[in-house]
Design a protein around this motif. Sequence first.
Motif, PDB file in Angstrom:
ATOM      1  N   LYS A 152       0.909  -1.275   0.108  1.00 28.20           N
ATOM      2  CA  LYS A 152       0.104  -0.143  -0.064  1.00 28.20           C
ATOM      3  C   LYS A 152       0.883   1.384   0.112  1.00 28.20           C
ATOM      4  N   ASN A 153       1.934   1.222   0.571  1.00 28.07           N
ATOM      5  CA  ASN A 153       2.622   2.496   0.728  1.00 28.07           C
ATOM      6  C   ASN A 153       3.567   2.601  -0.400  1.00 28.07           C
ATOM      7  N   HIS A 180       3.029   3.142  -3.370  1.00 28.91           N
ATOM      8  CA  HIS A 180       2.806   4.233  -4.267  1.00 28.91           C
ATOM      9  C   HIS A 180       3.265   5.528  -3.831  1.00 28.91           C
ATOM     10  N   CYS A 187      -2.346   1.512  -4.902  1.00 33.54           N
ATOM     11  CA  CYS A 187      -2.315   1.965  -3.355  1.00 33.54           C
ATOM     12  C   CYS A 187      -3.602   1.523  -2.712  1.00 33.54           C
TER      13      CYS A 187
END
Length: 375
Positions: free
Chosen positions: A224-225, A227, A235
């Motif tokens: 998720k991070n 991005h 993300c």
Amino acid sequence: MKNTLILISFIFTVPPAMAADVYNKSENKLNLYGKIDGVHYLSDNERSRGDKSYFRTGFSGVTQINDQFTGYGKWEYNILANQTEGSDDNSWTRLAYVGLKHSKWGYIDYGRNYGILYDVESYTDMLPEFGGDSYTQSDVFMTGRTQGVATYRNKDFFDLVEGLHLGLQYQGKNIPTGSEEPSSVSSLARQHGDGYGGSLSYDTDMGLSIATSVASSRRTGEQKNAHKNNRQFACGDKAQAWTVGMKYDAHRVYLGAMYAETRNMTAYGSDDSLYGGGIAGKTRNTELTAQYQFDSGLKPALSYIASRAEKLHSISGNNKYLVKYIDVSMTYNLNKNMSTYLDYRINLLDANDDFYASNGIATDNIAALGLVYQF
């Protein structure tokens, strides 16, 4: 393509060979199987040409526990034959799972197995060398072969509806360790949190089958991070997919069709390219195949495979085809153990689009010529 014509004339004139037997032993059975595929790629792309030969083997075992329970297991291993002796990363386990079957309540197993989404993908993944790659990727959530999955299956829906089959799957969280850079496509794509999936299929007595499958997994914090450092990485909190398909297999005709959509799941490109690839926010995937088996042993096939991505956040734009090609193939069965094939992949991606070169996505045609011995 003069070399192509020479090789085609060779593979269709190879003399037949003796068949090999499969080993079984009374009620406790152990089936050994394998194949050697001598395959050569012809292409203008340097990475997509040359020797691609490999050896694949495995066993499947069954043991009768009592009148209701049966134990079973399967292991399958792949060894590349196009590497020098002493090379690293030239072999791997494809499948390794163990389970129990109840005479009425179905099967349950755990280990390295096919993800539940492949229940539908298998309808079109029928080509001798290519195909089945619009969104299916090994070790990427539950799309293809993957590790740590508990799978439950029930045929004929508890003996209530003949031909109706149910599948349920759970995959535990996994963050692989290895030599890959933490922020690379290879590393990020193979991570996953807890995930669940299910499939439902129905087989008619006329050779027609229909199926659907869904899956949803938590994404890791690293996924998720990513991005923030590279906008080409999706993300979202979850990776999700759904797919529907149908097949017709009767009277020597095989027709297969599959459509799927993914969210925050499909990886593309290579780590060593200019932009290093990415993970698409959304993809729409289509696969079609038509095949016919002649009495002579010849089986021609015509197929179409495409994956259109959206929400790419790339410099070249948000919407691009990641995969798009027409496949023409011919397989000739010399006998039940020996076959030969020509598989020609006609790439439809735009070679003039900088997106493909910058992310290491090949746009050249590929011809695969193979001779297979299987037992």
